[in-house]
Design a protein around this motif. Structure first.
Motif, PDB file in Angstrom:
ATOM      1  N   VAL A 493     -11.895  -7.956  -9.210  1.00 23.44           N
ATOM      2  CA  VAL A 493      -9.872  -7.941  -8.117  1.00 23.44           C
ATOM      3  C   VAL A 493      -8.926  -7.925  -9.378  1.00 23.44           C
ATOM      4  O   VAL A 493      -8.794  -8.849 -10.100  1.00 23.44           O
ATOM      5  CB  VAL A 493     -10.352  -8.166  -7.530  1.00 23.44           C
ATOM      6  N   GLU A 494      -8.861  -6.585 -10.428  1.00 22.45           N
ATOM      7  CA  GLU A 494      -8.233  -6.871 -11.442  1.00 22.45           C
ATOM      8  C   GLU A 494      -6.296  -7.335 -11.342  1.00 22.45           C
ATOM      9  O   GLU A 494      -5.690  -7.874 -11.969  1.00 22.45           O
ATOM     10  CB  GLU A 494      -7.800  -5.600 -12.522  1.00 22.45           C
ATOM     11  N   GLN A 495      -5.972  -7.092  -9.411  1.00 21.51           N
ATOM     12  CA  GLN A 495      -4.493  -7.227  -9.220  1.00 21.51           C
ATOM     13  C   GLN A 495      -3.526  -7.360  -7.813  1.00 21.51           C
ATOM     14  O   GLN A 495      -5.306  -6.528  -7.449  1.00 21.51           O
ATOM     15  CB  GLN A 495      -4.141  -5.925 -10.283  1.00 21.51           C
ATOM     16  N   GLY A 496      -3.354  -8.216  -7.299  1.00 18.32           N
ATOM     17  CA  GLY A 496      -3.108  -7.594  -6.276  1.00 18.32           C
ATOM     18  C   GLY A 496      -1.416  -7.713  -6.287  1.00 18.32           C
ATOM     19  O   GLY A 496      -0.373  -8.121  -7.336  1.00 18.32           O
ATOM     20  N   TYR A 497      -1.008  -7.452  -4.930  1.00 18.76           N
ATOM     21  CA  TYR A 497       0.690  -6.931  -4.849  1.00 18.76           C
ATOM     22  C   TYR A 497       0.682  -6.567  -3.632  1.00 18.76           C
ATOM     23  O   TYR A 497      -0.042  -6.596  -2.596  1.00 18.76           O
ATOM     24  CB  TYR A 497       1.083  -5.695  -5.960  1.00 18.76           C
ATOM     25  N   TYR A 498       2.145  -6.806  -3.126  1.00 23.53           N
ATOM     26  CA  TYR A 498       2.152  -6.904  -1.418  1.00 23.53           C
ATOM     27  C   TYR A 498       3.077  -6.094  -1.242  1.00 23.53           C
ATOM     28  O   TYR A 498       4.603  -5.867  -2.569  1.00 23.53           O
ATOM     29  CB  TYR A 498       3.025  -8.014  -0.783  1.00 23.53           C
ATOM     30  N   VAL A 499       3.139  -4.879  -0.277  1.00 22.48           N
ATOM     31  CA  VAL A 499       4.287  -3.486   0.197  1.00 22.48           C
ATOM     32  C   VAL A 499       5.429  -4.251   0.983  1.00 22.48           C
ATOM     33  O   VAL A 499       4.508  -4.847   2.090  1.00 22.48           O
ATOM     34  CB  VAL A 499       4.034  -2.423  -0.766  1.00 22.48           C
ATOM     35  N   VAL A 500       6.095  -3.543   1.375  1.00 27.95           N
ATOM     36  CA  VAL A 500       7.706  -3.170   2.120  1.00 27.95           C
ATOM     37  C   VAL A 500       7.781  -1.885   2.379  1.00 27.95           C
ATOM     38  O   VAL A 500       7.400  -1.186   1.610  1.00 27.95           O
ATOM     39  CB  VAL A 500       8.300  -4.463   2.090  1.00 27.95           C
ATOM     40  N   GLU A 501       7.596  -2.139   3.823  1.00 24.19           N
ATOM     41  CA  GLU A 501       8.418  -0.564   4.080  1.00 24.19           C
ATOM     42  C   GLU A 501       9.816   0.154   4.304  1.00 24.19           C
ATOM     43  O   GLU A 501      10.441  -1.164   4.496  1.00 24.19           O
ATOM     44  CB  GLU A 501       8.162   0.000   5.974  1.00 24.19           C
ATOM     45  N   GLU A 502       9.983   0.420   3.272  1.00 29.00           N
ATOM     46  CA  GLU A 502      11.998   1.025   3.556  1.00 29.00           C
ATOM     47  C   GLU A 502      12.609   2.066   3.333  1.00 29.00           C
ATOM     48  O   GLU A 502      11.665   2.939   2.313  1.00 29.00           O
ATOM     49  CB  GLU A 502      12.111  -0.229   0.981  1.00 29.00           C
ATOM     50  N   GLU A 503      13.870   2.140   3.717  1.00 26.54           N
ATOM     51  CA  GLU A 503      14.345   3.190   3.907  1.00 26.54           C
ATOM     52  C   GLU A 503      14.918   4.094   3.024  1.00 26.54           C
ATOM     53  O   GLU A 503      15.508   3.061   1.279  1.00 26.54           O
ATOM     54  CB  GLU A 503      15.737   3.831   4.894  1.00 26.54           C
TER      55      GLU A 503
END
Length: 712
Positions: A493-503
């Motif tokens: 598992v090479e990478q982890g990140y988080y995303v957010v929903e934006e306009e």
């Protein structure tokens, strides 16, 4: 930088290198094109490769074979029990891993399989560097397609301990396919039907089949199947069992109770198998088998084929499995290419040909095809080597799934998912999405444990995702994890990140009318607001896998370096000992011949006495001492013989000077004679020119008179 491919075999290893606009197989220190895959241990040093083979029969308990097949196994795996039948050193448990217990430097030592492979790869590195006269660091190495994640990691660790960087672990049959395809100039184009080739590799211990599709500039592996315990050694073992019964009845001895007798019979069986590949019968003769008995027997090819019939009956199984996996029929295969030394058994070739109902192809060197393919792969991956572009699309051998704990806030969430299926292209990357409020763990494992070698633990690794927190009580953090099966066939598992929903504002692209010449472009672009997932920050991941920790790898690398230096010191010491012995014999002979007229009788007698004393010392207490002592002994004798050697040298130099002067004088005389001759020639030429001029002047008035005379 060197471009080296290594076919790491269970019996022997072949090293190939890309150079001189092609690929060469390089020879070892005794000019063999393959090096025995053995590591032995002695009272002073290790024996690796050829030296291990030389001393194997007299040091069975301290010589380890089956290096490749032991790597990555735990001691309680049933496959280890199979390997113990072929490995004469006792296999033991070393902190959960399989290893060997040997006597090294007079002490009992335990080395893990990873350490033993690292020792062997150190030797391969030295062999390649000695031939190339360049340091070797980057290699491509072959592995069986059935190797699991833990076995591949063990080889990567071993290479790093040996000071090597593996650019790619490539499956054996894929390497052979690359070597076959990269030289072909008549492969189908992108729009044409691909050329389908079945590669069959039967080596010392395994049987592997791959169906590969070729197009111009690329190959794609469609399926791979195998029989892990079907190879040359199994044919040898069938012969050994037969001979054991025959010797028991004929000579009343049981070779199974005597390891050395078993080893001798196994060596004889291997030789007999090779003879029977070209002849209808072969004698078996083993001197001093046991109890001072010289054993002999006669084996016919028909008898041999009857002995290996249970093996031959399994020949079709991997072939059928490969075709089924690729969803192809026998008629869809254009070429059946055979590699591996095991394929030389005539009965085996007949079974394969009968299965396909068409002739087999032998265009590749059976022993060296895989090593050559590895070298081509290394050249493709190397930044310093120009080679025709050739893409290699391999496949995953086992399905891999991820499992995790159910999130308390998502009651209907699944807790596992097969992410990489068998037959997925490799290397390959998949993005996993999780909705979480706090840090979480996930585990990777093989989805079908029964398919693994022996009874291997299906566990691959555990990955902990950190810094996960939600903004509010009802909010989840959308976590993305990048899982990848890399070029070696190893999962991370090479990478982890988080995303957010934006306009975000997005440009609206309209299809304009090309004929609308009245429209006016005022430069304004139309946009709209859309909701998108935007990457915000990385999530740290800590991984627990079968790979060694950096600290453990560093410690083992230092141990290996120390053992390499110890081996080198022992070799250098032996060299100096031999040099002293040779110098004693050489000087003794020269005192009565070359140096006779330059030494007085006293000098001769003193030096001869010194030589005799040193020789007695050398074969007594000097048999085993340090390098510096041998060097000191040589220096002592040289100091005594120095004046005599100097007189001889001066005489030789004087004679050389006289000869040189004579040669120089002859050259000077020759040059003077040539100069004299040149001057005489020039004088003669000048005299001739003068005479020609006088004759011309004398003829001139007569000519005028003739022209101006009055007519009659």
């Amino acid at each position: 930088m060197s471009v080296v491919g290594v076919d790491f075999g269970n019996l022997k290893t072949v090293i190939a290198v890309a150079r001189n606009r092609g690929v060469d197989v390089i020879t070892n220190e005794v000019s063999n094109r393959a090096t025995p895959s053995l590591v032995g241990f002695g009272p002073k040093s290790r024996y690796i490769g050829e030296t291990a083979k030389t001393q194997e029969m007299s040091n069975l308990k301290n010589t380890v074979s089956s290096l490749k097949r032991l790597a990555g196994h735990s001691f309680n795996n049933p496959d280890v029990a199979i390997e113990q039948q072929y490995c004469t050193a006792p296999l033991v448990d070393v902190n959960g891993q399989v290893g060997a217990e040997v006597t090294y430097l007079g002490k009992k030592e335990k080395f893990t399989a990873t350490q033993l492979v690292a020792m062997y790869l150190s030797k391969i590195k030295q062999t390649a560097a000695a031939e190339l006269k360049l340091p070797v660091s980057d290699i491509v190495m072959s592995v069986p397609a059935w190797f699991t994640d833990v076995q591949r990691r063990a080889l990567l660790d071993a290479a790093e301990i040996a000071g090597l960087k593996i650019l790619r672990l490539i499956n054996d049959t894929t390497a052979a396919a690359l070597g076959w395809g990269i030289t072909k100039l008549d492969l189908p184009g992108p729009e044409e039907a691909p050329k389908r080739v079945c590669f069959i590799d039967i080596g010392h211990s395994e049987y592997c089949v791959s169906i590969v599709e070729f197009k111009k500039g690329e190959l794609a592996v469609k399926s791979t199947a195998w029989d892990r315990n079907f190879g040359g050694r199994d044919f040898d073992r069938a012969l050994v069992e037969h001979l054991a019964e025959e010797f028991k009845g004929k000579y009343k001895v049981d070779i199974k109770t005597h390891p050395r007798a078993m080893a001798r019979t196994l060596a004889a069986a291997e030789k007999t198998k090779k003879v029977l590949s070209a002849n209808q019968q072969s004698p078996v003769n083993i001197e001093s088998l046991m109890n001072d008995i010289d054993a002999s027997a006669m084996i016919t090819r028909q008898e041999f084929e009857a002995l290996i019939e249970p093996l031959l009956a399994r020949t079709h199984e991997p072939l059928e499995a490969a075709l089924a996996q690729a969803k192809l029929t026998k008629d869809d295969i254009d070429v059946i290419e055979i590699v591996g030394a095991g394929t030389r058994v005539p009965a085996l070739k007949e079974r394969i040909q009968a299965f396909f109902g068409k002739p087999l192809s032998y265009t590749m060197n059976a022993d060296e095809a895989v090593a050559r393919g590895c070298a081509f792969s290394c050249a493709i991956l190397s930044p310093v080597f120009r080679v025709r572009d050739f893409a290699v699309h391999d496949i995953c051998s086992y399905p891999i799934e991820f499992a995790w704990e159910k999130a308390p806030d998502i009651p209907d969430e699944d807790t596992s998912l097969t992410v990489f299926n068998r037959g997925n292209t490799m290397p390959s990357t998949k993005i996993l999405t999780f909705y979480r409020k706090q840090p979480f763990d996930l585990e990777a494992r093989y989805a079908q444990p029964d398919d693994l070698p022996g009874k291997m633990n299906p566990w691959i690794g555990r990955f902990s995702v950190k810094n996960v927190k939600s903004e509010g009580a009802d909010d989840f953090m959308v976590c993305k994890l990048k899982a990848r099966v890399n070029i070696h066939g190893v999962l991370n598992v090479e990478q982890g990140y988080y995303v957010v929903e934006e306009e975000v504002e997005e440009e609206i692209k309209e299809d304009g009318d090309a004929m609308d010449t009245d429209s006016k472009d005022d430069g304004a672009k139309k946009t709209r607001k859309v909701k998108k997932q935007v990457r915000k920050a990385d999530l740290p991941i800590s991984a627990g896998t079968a790979s060694l920790s950096d600290a453990a790898r560093q410690t083992l690398a230092e141990q290996e370096s120390a053992m390499v230096m110890e081996d080198k010191l022992v070799a250098d010491t032996e060299e100096k000992k031999n040099e002293l012995e040779a110098y004693i014999y050489d000087l003794r002979a020269k005192l009565d011949e070359q140096y006779a007229e330059f030494a007085s009788e006293d000098e001769k007698s003193n030096i001869k006495a010194k030589l005799e004393a040193t020789e007695d010392w050398l074969y007594d207490e000097g048999e085993d001492t340090t390098k510096s002592v041998y060097v000191a002994k040589i220096d002592e004798i040289r100091a005594m013989a120095g004046p005599i050697v100097q007189r001889h040298f001066e005489k030789v130099e004087e004679e050389r000077r006289i000869v040189q002067e004579r040669v120089e004088a002859e050259k000077a005389a020759k040059k003077a004679a040539e100069e004299e001759a040149r001057k005489a020639a020039e004088a003669e030429k000048a005299a001739q020119a003068g005479a020609d001029a006088e004759m011309k002047d004398a003829d001139a008035p007569a000519a005028e008179g003739a022209e101006s005379g009055d007519p009659k």
